[in-house]
Design an enzyme around this catalytic site. Structure first.
Site, short mmCIF file in Angstrom:
data_model
loop_
_atom_site.label_atom_id
_atom_site.label_comp_id
_atom_site.label_asym_id
_atom_site.label_seq_id
_atom_site.Cartn_x
_atom_site.Cartn_y
_atom_site.Cartn_z
N ASN A 146 1.24 -2.58 -3.14
CA ASN A 146 2.09 -1.40 -2.88
C ASN A 146 1.23 -0.17 -3.17
O ASN A 146 0.98 0.15 -4.33
CB ASN A 146 3.32 -1.45 -3.79
CG ASN A 146 4.16 -0.17 -3.70
OD1 ASN A 146 3.92 0.67 -2.83
ND2 ASN A 146 5.12 -0.04 -4.60
N GLY B 232 2.52 0.76 -14.20
CA GLY B 232 1.51 1.79 -14.40
C GLY B 232 1.20 2.10 -15.85
O GLY B 232 0.57 3.11 -16.14
N LYS C 172 1.93 2.84 -2.73
CA LYS C 172 2.71 4.02 -3.14
C LYS C 172 2.22 5.23 -2.34
O LYS C 172 1.86 5.09 -1.18
CB LYS C 172 2.66 4.21 -4.66
CG LYS C 172 3.05 2.92 -5.39
CD LYS C 172 3.27 3.09 -6.86
CE LYS C 172 3.68 1.74 -7.48
NZ LYS C 172 4.01 1.83 -8.89
N GLU D 274 10.22 -6.18 -11.48
CA GLU D 274 9.28 -5.19 -12.00
C GLU D 274 9.93 -4.42 -13.15
O GLU D 274 10.68 -3.46 -12.92
CB GLU D 274 8.90 -4.19 -10.90
CG GLU D 274 8.25 -4.80 -9.69
CD GLU D 274 7.41 -3.78 -8.92
OE1 GLU D 274 6.23 -4.06 -8.70
OE2 GLU D 274 7.92 -2.70 -8.59
N GLU E 93 10.96 3.33 -8.36
CA GLU E 93 10.62 4.74 -8.11
C GLU E 93 11.55 5.35 -7.07
O GLU E 93 11.72 6.57 -7.03
CB GLU E 93 9.14 4.84 -7.71
CG GLU E 93 8.24 4.58 -8.91
CD GLU E 93 6.86 4.03 -8.59
OE1 GLU E 93 6.42 4.10 -7.43
OE2 GLU E 93 6.21 3.51 -9.53
N SER F 61 1.67 -3.62 -13.85
CA SER F 61 0.38 -3.70 -14.54
C SER F 61 -0.35 -5.03 -14.33
O SER F 61 -1.07 -5.49 -15.22
CB SER F 61 0.53 -3.39 -16.04
OG SER F 61 0.95 -2.04 -16.22
N HIS G 177 12.59 -0.23 -4.78
CA HIS G 177 11.61 -0.01 -5.85
C HIS G 177 12.21 0.94 -6.89
O HIS G 177 12.94 1.87 -6.56
CB HIS G 177 10.32 0.58 -5.27
CG HIS G 177 9.18 0.51 -6.24
ND1 HIS G 177 9.06 1.41 -7.27
CD2 HIS G 177 8.15 -0.36 -6.34
CE1 HIS G 177 7.98 1.08 -7.98
NE2 HIS G 177 7.41 0.02 -7.43
#
Ligand code: 13P
Length: 248
Positions: A10, A169, A12, A163, A95, A208, A93
């Site tokens: 991904n 991250g 992003k 996730e 985000e 991660s 996701h």
């Protein structure tokens, strides 16, 4: 039938045209690993160029609208992803859920639209840190699964990505025991709802993942692959994750 490992990048909001060479290198290396399905989800702007540069490779979107067309400025519809050469899309996701207030109902509608357009779907779920610390992670994630997975679809075309938000991250990862407990709970919930078809749905871990921890995370029970952010941007970092999946 055993589920094939699935390793998905991904990107992003990263990548200009100059990054297409990395994707070519990733797909070329992936071709050496028969047992693993590899896909990259770049920004919308790179989908066409990536498909052209690596014909036959699995390239996807990172989101789609639930309508097929219309007055939705800035959005991209599932049939448009297909038209650009994409074969999959990520929906839900964290985000998007957090930054754009997407609910389970929204995510479910997007997944339905994508499946209806012929795309494969990676549907993301995952708990915030406070929920994990309070001991409520499994309950939280199972509620997301119940609310955002559609009712009727071809099981092989839908994957769940677990996730944990606090692992994205950050360099933090859950213990293998915690990953197995979560993936096992998701698998049991899917089996309760879909019966034997649940055995065809892949459950990916994301957060991660890198070349050093991939073998351990991907080797955990009920982990069928990885959804990778930062370490998917270059062949140097992503190919070792693909190789780890192939070695399992
Ligand atoms: P990182 O691999 O950068 O932690 O990102 C995970 C992720 O959000 C993939 O969708």
């Amino acid at each position: 039938m055993a589920r094939r490992k699935y390793v998905v990048g991904n990107w992003k909001m990263n990548g200009l045209t100059g990054a297409i060479g990395e994707a070519q290198a990733i797909f070329a290396a992936a071709a050496d690993h028969d047992g693993v399905d590899v896909a990259i989800c770049p920004p919308f702007t790179l989908i066409g160029a990536m498909v052209a540069a690596a014909p036959g490779s699995a390239v996807g979107g990172q989101d789609c609208h639930n309508a097929a067309s219309g007055a939705f400025t800035g959005s991209v519809a599932a049939p448009m992803l297909v038209d650009a050469g994409a074969s999959l899309v990520i929906v839900g996701h964290s985000e998007r859920r957090e930054g754009y207030s997407e609910s389970d109902v929204d995510v479910r509608a997007k997944a339905q639209a994508a499946l209806g357009a012929g795309l494969s779907v990676i549907l993301c779920v995952g708990e915030p840190r406070a929920v994990r610390e309070a001991g409520g992670a499994i309950e939280y994630v199972l509620a997301q699964v119940a609310g955002s997975v559609p009712d009727d679809f071809d099981a092989a075309r839908l994957a769940i990505a677990y996730e944990p938000i606090w692992a994205i991250g950050t360099g933090l990862v859950p213990t293998v025991g915690d990953v197995e407990a979560m993936h096992g709970a998701i698998r049991a919930a899917l089996a309760g709802r879909f019966g034997a078809a649940a055995g065809e749905m892949r459950i990916l871990y994301g957060g991660s993942v890198n070349g050093d921890n991939a073998a351990e995370l991907l080797g955990a029970g009920d982990v069928d692959g990885a959804l990778v952010g930062g370490a998917s941007l270059t062949a140097a970092k992503f190919v070792p994750i693909v190789a780890a999946a192939a070695g399992l």
